[in-house]
Design an enzyme around this catalytic site. Structure first.
Site, PDB file in Angstrom:
ATOM      1  CG  HIS A  38      -0.194  -0.145   2.481  1.00  0.00           C
ATOM      2  ND1 HIS A  38       0.064  -1.174   3.171  1.00  0.00           N
ATOM      3  CD2 HIS A  38       0.299   0.862   3.335  1.00  0.00           C
ATOM      4  CE1 HIS A  38       0.646  -0.786   4.440  1.00  0.00           C
ATOM      5  NE2 HIS A  38       0.874   0.360   4.449  1.00  0.00           N
ATOM      6  NE  ARG A  39      -0.463   4.864  -4.732  1.00  0.00           N
ATOM      7  CZ  ARG A  39      -1.060   5.573  -5.255  1.00  0.00           C
ATOM      8  NH1 ARG A  39      -0.904   7.123  -4.821  1.00  0.00           N
ATOM      9  NH2 ARG A  39      -2.030   5.441  -6.064  1.00  0.00           N
TER      10      ARG A  39
END
Length: 128
Positions: free
Chosen positions: A45-46
């Site tokens: 993820h970010r």
């Protein structure tokens, strides 16, 4: 873009002292560590606004990062090395050694709405 920094470390006869300060913006609001992960992948993820600082305080692990422009791999294998991830840095942690302990410091509290689970579509260059 991720930044690998060497933390200030003081080595004496009575042991080593490594200092983490003024590394990511804001105040440290969340601290967690990952261990016993083996060959599994973590992350994926970010963020919208969270900055993270990753320190493998024992053992080693690999970090893949993609900021939408560039892909990179980083090996964390020293408690004096710190990888700074900006919110835009999509990341995956893997290749944990059996004894790895990965410490993560964040400038935001956990908020599921801050996570972006979709990776960037285009890939540019990979350096390992």
């Amino acid at each position: 873009m991720p930044l690998l920094v060497e933390l200030n470390t003081f080595n004496t006869d009575s042991g080593n002292l490594t200092v983490f300060e003024k590394i990511i913006p804001g105040t440290i609001k969340r601290v967690f560590y990952i261990y016993g992960a083996g060959e599994t992948q973590r992350g994926g993820h970010r963020h919208h606004k969270t900055w993270n600082a990753l320190i493998c305080i024992h053992g080693s692990c690999r970090i893949y990062s993609n900021d939408g422009q560039k892909e990179e791999y980083f090996l964390l294998d020293s408690p004096t090395s710190c990888l700074i991830l900006e919110p835009k840095d999509w990341h995956i942690m893997d290749s944990f050694s059996e004894d790895a302990i990965l410490l993560v410091l964040s400038n935001e509290y956990y908020d599921q709405a801050d996570y972006i689970d979709e990776p960037y579509l285009q890939k540019q260059t990979v350096s390992q």
